[in-house]
Design a protein around this motif. Sequence first.
Motif, PDB file in Angstrom:
ATOM      1  N   THR A  49     -22.103 -26.086  -9.672  1.00 54.41           N
ATOM      2  CA  THR A  49     -21.790 -24.448 -10.217  1.00 54.41           C
ATOM      3  C   THR A  49     -22.402 -23.755  -9.208  1.00 54.41           C
ATOM      4  OG1 THR A  49     -22.533 -24.057 -12.455  1.00 54.41           O
ATOM      5  CG2 THR A  49     -20.454 -25.091 -12.737  1.00 54.41           C
ATOM      6  N   VAL A  82     -16.438 -19.360 -15.102  1.00 54.78           N
ATOM      7  CA  VAL A  82     -17.162 -20.539 -14.601  1.00 54.78           C
ATOM      8  C   VAL A  82     -16.349 -21.849 -15.048  1.00 54.78           C
ATOM      9  CG1 VAL A  82     -19.603 -22.064 -14.718  1.00 54.78           C
ATOM     10  CG2 VAL A  82     -19.248 -19.776 -14.403  1.00 54.78           C
ATOM     11  N   GLU A  83     -16.191 -22.009 -16.621  1.00 51.77           N
ATOM     12  CA  GLU A  83     -15.247 -23.083 -17.490  1.00 51.77           C
ATOM     13  C   GLU A  83     -13.701 -23.602 -15.975  1.00 51.77           C
ATOM     14  OE1 GLU A  83     -17.373 -21.928 -20.976  1.00 51.77           O
ATOM     15  OE2 GLU A  83     -15.299 -21.334 -21.167  1.00 51.77           O
ATOM     16  N   LEU A  86     -14.325 -24.916 -13.337  1.00 51.85           N
ATOM     17  CA  LEU A  86     -15.415 -26.992 -12.864  1.00 51.85           C
ATOM     18  C   LEU A  86     -14.227 -27.380 -13.528  1.00 51.85           C
ATOM     19  CD1 LEU A  86     -17.375 -28.133 -13.516  1.00 51.85           C
ATOM     20  CD2 LEU A  86     -18.175 -27.802 -15.957  1.00 51.85           C
ATOM     21  N   PHE A 105     -24.825 -26.541 -15.320  1.00 51.18           N
ATOM     22  CA  PHE A 105     -23.515 -26.397 -16.484  1.00 51.18           C
ATOM     23  C   PHE A 105     -23.874 -26.904 -16.816  1.00 51.18           C
ATOM     24  CE2 PHE A 105     -19.726 -26.465 -18.647  1.00 51.18           C
ATOM     25  CZ  PHE A 105     -19.469 -25.191 -18.429  1.00 51.18           C
ATOM     26  N   GLN A 111     -20.966 -21.966 -23.091  1.00 49.13           N
ATOM     27  CA  GLN A 111     -20.422 -23.268 -22.619  1.00 49.13           C
ATOM     28  C   GLN A 111     -20.879 -24.626 -22.920  1.00 49.13           C
ATOM     29  OE1 GLN A 111     -22.632 -22.424 -18.263  1.00 49.13           O
ATOM     30  NE2 GLN A 111     -21.586 -20.698 -18.240  1.00 49.13           N
TER      31      GLN A 111
END
Length: 243
Positions: A49, A82-83, A86, A105, A111
């Motif tokens: 990430t 970030v999720e 990804l 990650f 997360q």
Amino acid sequence: MQAEAAVATLVDPQTLMIGALILLGAPGAGKGTQSKFVSTRYGIPQISTGDLLRENVRKGTQIGIQAKSIMEKGQLVPDEMVEDMLARRIETGGDTDRGFILDGFPRTLAQAKWLDEYLKKWSVRHGQAWAAPVVISITVGYNQLLRRLTGRRSCPTCGRIYNIYFQPPRIADLCDNDGSKLITRRDDCEEVISERLKAYERQTLPLTEYYRAKGSLHEVNGDQATDEVTAAVMGILENGDRL
Ligand code: AMP
């Protein structure tokens, strides 16, 4: 390679179903180095990430613009950003059928919980091997981490990682593979390093307990030589040491 000889395997590693492999560890623990090895041996992608965010910063995307100043301070980018990034990478890469390595990650409990839900959905579509991630935590002492981070250099062309103290290139500042001038990451300066290590202790270290409680945590001593760490990782993935 020495590590490969240390682990006998009867199956072709390029056909193994690995599922989601999480490499946990402080910045500088060697997640990137081990990920690259695992990626080559098993033919599954390393999804970092941090690398994805740096690429967004370089390209000046909306995510990059928002993430840049947060990353320069050594803090964590918001979970949701970030999720989403990804999930897009996993689903559009076309290279994640047998598994992928998550490097960097999850970094927060939120997360980790998001990933559990995400993998549950994947397991419905792609089979049971996906239901729970394999988690390998690489632990390294604080002073060693500092030397690794301050000495870290990388090749902007092929991504190879060096360390001026432990694994210097043959010619100072130049990549052995392609001769590119090596670079130091902007957040590998001492001030930002200490912020990143604090963020790790506060937000990411508790994840080891989260995965231990679920019975999916493997711990590897990252103070050993790189080859020995690699052999331990392979043992977990190939020799039935996997839980
Ligand atoms: P890394 O290359 O993994 O050390 O990540 C570099 C920086 O990117 C971190 O210091 C964070 O600012 C950001 N970052 C990378 N991964 C994450 C993540 N999973 N959650 C939040 N921020 C992240």
